[in-house]
Scaffold this motif. Structure first.
Motif, short mmCIF file in Angstrom:
data_model
loop_
_atom_site.label_atom_id
_atom_site.label_comp_id
_atom_site.label_asym_id
_atom_site.label_seq_id
_atom_site.Cartn_x
_atom_site.Cartn_y
_atom_site.Cartn_z
N GLY A 230 0.80 -1.23 0.00
CA GLY A 230 0.00 0.00 0.00
C GLY A 230 0.83 1.27 0.00
O GLY A 230 0.32 2.34 -0.32
N TRP A 267 1.54 -5.35 5.68
CA TRP A 267 1.55 -3.88 5.76
C TRP A 267 2.04 -3.41 7.13
O TRP A 267 2.73 -2.40 7.23
N CYS A 270 5.86 -3.76 7.03
CA CYS A 270 6.59 -3.32 5.82
C CYS A 270 7.10 -1.88 6.01
O CYS A 270 6.32 -0.97 6.30
ZN ZN Z 1 4.21 -2.52 1.95
#
Ligand code: ZN
Ligand code: ACM
Length: 484
Positions: A230, A267, A270
């Motif tokens: 994202g 996410w 990350c």
């Molecule tokens: Zn990511």
């Protein structure tokens, strides 16, 4: 006379207008804009012939469709009558998943033929998922060369396949489907599901995931944590490029960007996603998904599209209210209830009973017919007024061929069509059943096989055994408890 959906107002006047078999009746058509609703129409059959009027070309089309159904009931004559009709909902949809199993253009057209007879006006085409990406995209060619083929299929229930499985639609084929629907006043709404359900996209472009690791399109059913990164600007660039190419094919008003079942496991750790959350002063990764929805829907707005997303996409609470319509399938957090009660457009696709891939023992014909999309627990009157329509999806992990697809959808989609057109005020199940029996015969001529009557309403004590044989062990006990 068997009609489905039944018109709002039908008066039989006694007597018949006769014409010779093989000859056409006199039909006079006109557009009368003062009829109340764009899709409304009137039919008068008297000694002079058949007079049909629509509020617009769409209304006129529905008048012709009702006349077509009336004519299916008679030969060489038509009853004198007066009909006035208009729909309850402007959105009357059906969805086909061509990712888990692929259906040919001809098969899709057959289902469209069947659905269009009952005045559906939205065909939501689920074209991207973990198990296959199905649209030819020139700017990202690996989406089809790599992303459309999974190495094997392992959906369980004894029908696994060790061979690669693939397929995609060319742009020309998709345009053919859009045109075919256009002739039937049906808008095709394509779905590019992001950021979750994207294993096939990541298989093609691994650099767009948080981990950047090479994976393959998934071979099993499920919810997977391999989702698009994202925080990576390349993700948004790809989404915009893909939606742009899809907007050229799909010329309708709506575009569906999925947004369901996107676990934030990756996410949350990350560095790129975390940096983006910080840069945008967001609270968490759910808000990052909300930001992504806003970015994509703004992009789509510039192409004159309205965005639809599955209800999970609004979980972060920061999706801009004037930019999306929410598809309500399973509201675990009340976010969707609050969305609708806040006066925001919502399509009801309730898992129970509208998911047509589940057995009739779970989602019986009667339960689909009687389901009231405006009476969901907790909906206020504003919430009820925010329901723009209904849709019944058919997911195809366990539907490998066209006959099975037909049986899962029909006759249940007649029930959805009835609610979409008539709402719930004048339900009459015994009468509906007679209409269903009549149209199941007609659908055979369309190449569509309906589920056998013995399956339509399974007795409660047979439910669990039917579910067990349908699902094997693929569903968790918790999920089964939640949906029963
Ligand atoms: Zn990511
Ligand atoms: C969904 O059933 N995952 C929308």
């Amino acid at each position: 006379m068997y009609l489905c959906p039944e018109p709002k107002k039908l008066e039989l006047k006694g007597g018949y207008y006769y014409f010779s078999v093989g000859e056409e009746p006199e039909i006079y058509e006109k557009v009368t804009p003062m009829l109340s609703h764009k899709e409304s129409y009137r039919i008068i059959i008297d000694a002079k012939g058949v007079h049909i009027e629509g509020a617009s070309n769409t209304g006129l089309y529905y008048a012709r469709l009702t006349l077509k159904q009336i004519r299916m009931n008679y030969r060489g004559c038509l009853p004198y009558l007066y009909i006035y009709d208009e729909p309850e909902f402007s959105y009357r949809g059906f969805m086909i998943d061509s990712c888990r199993h692929f259906f040919t253009v001809d098969e899709i057209k057959k289902i469209i033929d069947g659905a269009s007879l009952f005045k559906f006006n939205k065909f939501h085409f689920h074209l991207s998922d973990d198990q296959g990406f199905r649209v030819e995209i020139e700017s990202y060619p690996l989406l089809t060369t790599v992303g459309s083929v999974r190495p094997s299929s392992d959906f369980g229930r004894g029908e696994n396949d060790k061979n690669p499985y693939g397929g995609y639609y060319t742009k020309a084929e998709l345009k053919e489907i859009v045109d075919y629907c256009g002739e039937r006043f049906i808008e095709v709404i394509p779905e590019f599901d992001i950021p979750g359900h994207t294993s096939a996209v990541i298989a093609a472009y691994p650099e767009l995931s948080c981990k950047g690791e090479k994976i393959e399109p998934k071979t099993t059913a499920g919810v997977f944590s391999d989702i698009l990164c994202g925080g990576n600007s390349e993700t948004l660039k790809m989404i915009k490029a893909v939606t742009d190419e899809m907007c050229e094919i799909f010329t309708g008003k709506y575009f569906h960007i999925g947004g369901d079942e996107a676990p934030k496991k990756n996410w949350n750790v990350c560095p790129v996603c975390k940096a983006k959350i910080e840069e945008l002063s967001l609270k968490n990764s759910e808000e990052l998904q909300g930001w992504l929805v806003n970015e994509v829907s703004l992009h789509l707005k510039k192409r004159c599209k309205k965005t639809i997303c599955w209800n999970e996409a609004i979980k972060g609470g920061n999706v801009e209210h004037d930019s999306v319509t929410v598809a309500w399938w399973l509201d675990r957090t009340n976010a969707t209830l609050n969305w609708a009660n806040g006066g925001n457009p919502t399509i009801v696709e309730s898992f129970t009973p509208y998911y047509a891939d589940y057995p009739y023992g779970m989602h019986s014909l009667k339960s689909v017919y009687l389901y009231n999309p405006r009476k969901i627990k907790g909906l206020t009157s504003l919430g009820a007024a925010s329901i723009v329509g209904v849709e019944s999806p058919v997911w195809t992990e366990y539907i490998r061929d066209f006959k099975k697809l037909s049986q899962m959808c029909f006759p249940r989609w007649l029930a959805v069509a009835d609610t979409g057109w008539n709402g719930n005020d004048n339900k009459n199940y015994p009468r509906f059943l007679k209409n269903v029996a009549f149209y199941c015969d007609i659908l055979k001529e369309y190449g569509i096989t309906c589920a056998d009557e013995s399956e339509w309403n399974i007795l409660p004590h047979n439910k669990l055994s039917q579910m067990a044989s349908f699902f094997g062990n693929v569903l968790s006990k918790d999920f089964v408890k939640q949906i029963l």
